[in-house]
Motif scaffolding. Structure first.
Motif, PDB file in Angstrom:
ATOM      1  N   LYS A  46      41.193  -4.043  50.229  1.00 15.49           N
ATOM      2  CA  LYS A  46      41.955  -2.804  50.117  1.00 15.49           C
ATOM      3  C   LYS A  46      43.353  -3.013  50.679  1.00 15.49           C
ATOM      4  O   LYS A  46      43.516  -3.469  51.810  1.00 15.49           O
ATOM      5  CB  LYS A  46      41.251  -1.687  50.879  1.00 15.49           C
ATOM      6  CG  LYS A  46      41.960  -0.341  50.768  1.00 15.49           C
ATOM      7  CD  LYS A  46      41.182   0.735  51.503  1.00 15.49           C
ATOM      8  CE  LYS A  46      41.896   2.082  51.417  1.00 15.49           C
ATOM      9  NZ  LYS A  46      41.154   3.150  52.123  1.00 15.49           N
ATOM     10  N   VAL A  47      44.365  -2.678  49.894  1.00 17.90           N
ATOM     11  CA  VAL A  47      45.747  -2.878  50.330  1.00 17.90           C
ATOM     12  C   VAL A  47      46.508  -1.569  50.492  1.00 17.90           C
ATOM     13  O   VAL A  47      47.539  -1.536  51.155  1.00 17.90           O
ATOM     14  CB  VAL A  47      46.515  -3.792  49.346  1.00 17.90           C
ATOM     15  CG1 VAL A  47      45.947  -5.185  49.360  1.00 17.90           C
ATOM     16  CG2 VAL A  47      46.507  -3.226  47.928  1.00 17.90           C
ATOM     17  N   MET A  48      46.003  -0.493  49.890  1.00 18.80           N
ATOM     18  CA  MET A  48      46.707   0.785  50.020  1.00 18.80           C
ATOM     19  C   MET A  48      45.796   1.926  49.604  1.00 18.80           C
ATOM     20  O   MET A  48      44.749   1.713  48.989  1.00 18.80           O
ATOM     21  CB  MET A  48      47.975   0.795  49.151  1.00 18.80           C
ATOM     22  CG  MET A  48      47.678   0.782  47.660  1.00 18.80           C
ATOM     23  SD  MET A  48      49.181   0.852  46.638  1.00 18.80           S
ATOM     24  CE  MET A  48      49.865  -0.759  46.983  1.00 18.80           C
ATOM     25  N   THR A  49      46.213   3.134  49.974  1.00 24.79           N
ATOM     26  CA  THR A  49      45.522   4.346  49.553  1.00 24.79           C
ATOM     27  C   THR A  49      46.469   5.163  48.687  1.00 24.79           C
ATOM     28  O   THR A  49      47.608   5.439  49.093  1.00 24.79           O
ATOM     29  CB  THR A  49      45.085   5.190  50.769  1.00 24.79           C
ATOM     30  OG1 THR A  49      44.170   4.426  51.562  1.00 24.79           O
ATOM     31  CG2 THR A  49      44.407   6.465  50.321  1.00 24.79           C
ATOM     32  N   LEU A  50      46.010   5.507  47.501  1.00 23.13           N
ATOM     33  CA  LEU A  50      46.826   6.304  46.586  1.00 23.13           C
ATOM     34  C   LEU A  50      46.388   7.760  46.680  1.00 23.13           C
ATOM     35  O   LEU A  50      45.198   8.070  46.567  1.00 23.13           O
ATOM     36  CB  LEU A  50      46.661   5.804  45.146  1.00 23.13           C
ATOM     37  CG  LEU A  50      47.148   4.383  44.861  1.00 23.13           C
ATOM     38  CD1 LEU A  50      46.852   4.004  43.416  1.00 23.13           C
ATOM     39  CD2 LEU A  50      48.634   4.260  45.133  1.00 23.13           C
ATOM     40  N   GLN A  51      47.346   8.641  46.902  1.00 21.26           N
ATOM     41  CA  GLN A  51      47.057  10.065  46.995  1.00 21.26           C
ATOM     42  C   GLN A  51      47.546  10.782  45.746  1.00 21.26           C
ATOM     43  O   GLN A  51      48.600  10.459  45.199  1.00 21.26           O
ATOM     44  CB  GLN A  51      47.719  10.665  48.236  1.00 21.26           C
ATOM     45  CG  GLN A  51      47.180  10.106  49.547  1.00 21.26           C
ATOM     46  CD  GLN A  51      47.837  10.750  50.748  1.00 21.26           C
ATOM     47  OE1 GLN A  51      48.931  11.311  50.637  1.00 21.26           O
ATOM     48  NE2 GLN A  51      47.170  10.704  51.885  1.00 21.26           N
ATOM     49  N   ARG A  52      46.746  11.749  45.317  1.00 13.63           N
ATOM     50  CA  ARG A  52      47.134  12.546  44.156  1.00 13.63           C
ATOM     51  C   ARG A  52      47.136  14.033  44.521  1.00 13.63           C
ATOM     52  O   ARG A  52      46.476  14.437  45.478  1.00 13.63           O
ATOM     53  CB  ARG A  52      46.162  12.295  42.999  1.00 13.63           C
ATOM     54  CG  ARG A  52      46.441  10.984  42.265  1.00 13.63           C
ATOM     55  CD  ARG A  52      45.380  10.700  41.237  1.00 13.63           C
ATOM     56  NE  ARG A  52      44.165  10.205  41.874  1.00 13.63           N
ATOM     57  CZ  ARG A  52      42.992  10.125  41.265  1.00 13.63           C
ATOM     58  NH1 ARG A  52      42.864  10.532  40.029  1.00 13.63           N
ATOM     59  NH2 ARG A  52      41.941   9.644  41.892  1.00 13.63           N
ATOM     60  N   VAL A  53      47.883  14.800  43.760  1.00 14.06           N
ATOM     61  CA  VAL A  53      47.989  16.243  44.027  1.00 14.06           C
ATOM     62  C   VAL A  53      47.734  17.003  42.734  1.00 14.06           C
ATOM     63  O   VAL A  53      47.909  16.475  41.625  1.00 14.06           O
ATOM     64  CB  VAL A  53      49.384  16.608  44.580  1.00 14.06           C
ATOM     65  CG1 VAL A  53      49.612  15.941  45.924  1.00 14.06           C
ATOM     66  CG2 VAL A  53      50.480  16.219  43.591  1.00 14.06           C
ATOM     67  N   PHE A  54      47.292  18.237  42.896  1.00 16.36           N
ATOM     68  CA  PHE A  54      47.136  19.125  41.743  1.00 16.36           C
ATOM     69  C   PHE A  54      48.486  19.773  41.447  1.00 16.36           C
ATOM     70  O   PHE A  54      49.163  20.254  42.360  1.00 16.36           O
ATOM     71  CB  PHE A  54      46.114  20.228  42.033  1.00 16.36           C
ATOM     72  CG  PHE A  54      44.706  19.733  42.177  1.00 16.36           C
ATOM     73  CD1 PHE A  54      44.008  19.262  41.070  1.00 16.36           C
ATOM     74  CD2 PHE A  54      44.090  19.738  43.410  1.00 16.36           C
ATOM     75  CE1 PHE A  54      42.714  18.814  41.204  1.00 16.36           C
ATOM     76  CE2 PHE A  54      42.790  19.284  43.546  1.00 16.36           C
ATOM     77  CZ  PHE A  54      42.092  18.817  42.440  1.00 16.36           C
ATOM     78  N   VAL A  55      48.880  19.773  40.198  1.00 14.47           N
ATOM     79  CA  VAL A  55      50.148  20.404  39.798  1.00 14.47           C
ATOM     80  C   VAL A  55      49.904  21.314  38.608  1.00 14.47           C
ATOM     81  O   VAL A  55      48.987  21.088  37.800  1.00 14.47           O
ATOM     82  CB  VAL A  55      51.216  19.341  39.454  1.00 14.47           C
ATOM     83  CG1 VAL A  55      51.571  18.520  40.682  1.00 14.47           C
ATOM     84  CG2 VAL A  55      50.743  18.446  38.324  1.00 14.47           C
TER      85      VAL A  55
END
Length: 209
Positions: free
Chosen positions: A156-165
């Protein structure tokens, strides 16, 4: 005591005589004999039984020869490792990046190039890390989501965050939700992972919808 004299001793043992060792190393026989004598004096032991017709190891010579082979082998290995460490890393590394990770990885890749300027980075945009890894012969590939192949070595190299739009027009038409649970009643454009699976379960802090 010189390493060359120690190696000369092992050559004499393996070939069975001073003359054979001198011929193999293109040295005068007297030179070989003198250097072995000096080695014996330095060690304070007799390595060979000498007669006009034969040459054989003493008991001390046998023990010394066996230990010396191990020591010379270890020395050669250490020299080889040291030689490799002194070499500048070079070559080409093929890396596959997903579209959403290319911008995030830029600074890391720039730092890598500063550290290893002789390494050429062949960076490609991919859609499926598992497939493109083999199809394009990649050395490294980014993957998002869970791992479906247990044979793949991953970190694991990063965490991707997503948002509701939602657009103002959409909210005006459908209404603004007052709770997370109400979101499930709205139409969504869902993300599909490179594996083909639809991302239809979302972890929102302590809630799953």
């Amino acid at each position: 005591m010189k390493i060359e004299d120690l190696k000369l001793f092992t050559t004499v043992v393996e070939l069975g005589s001073f003359t054979a060792a001198a011929n193999a190393l293109d040295l005068p026989r007297a030179n070989v004999s003198r250097r072995i004598n000096d080695l014996e004096k330095s060690l304070g032991i007799q390595l060979f039984f000498r007669t006009t017709r034969s040459l054989s190891l003493t008991k001390s010579g046998e023990l010394y020869y066996k230990e010396l082979l191990n020591a010379l082998s270890a020395l050669d290995k250490a020299n080889h490792i040291a030689s490799n460490l002194s070499e500048v890393a070079h070559g080409q590394v093929k890396i596959g990046l997903l579209p959403e990770t290319s911008d995030i990885m830029q600074s890391t890749l720039f730092k890598f190039q500063d550290m290893y300027p002789k390494i050429e980075l062949d960076i490609r945009t991919i859609s499926n890390g598992f497939v493109d890894m083999y199809r394009q012969g990649l050395d490294l590939a980014m993957h998002g989501g869970t791992l479906s192949d247990a044979n793949v070595v991953a970190r694991k190299v990063m965490t991707l965050q997503r948002v509701f739009v939602a657009s103002p027009e959409f909210l005006e038409k459908e209404g603004t939700p007052s709770s997370l649970r109400e979101i499930t009643n709205y139409p969504f454009v869902c993300f599909r992972w490179p594996s083909g699976d639809i991302d239809k379960q979302w972890d929102i802090k302590d809630h799953i919808i």
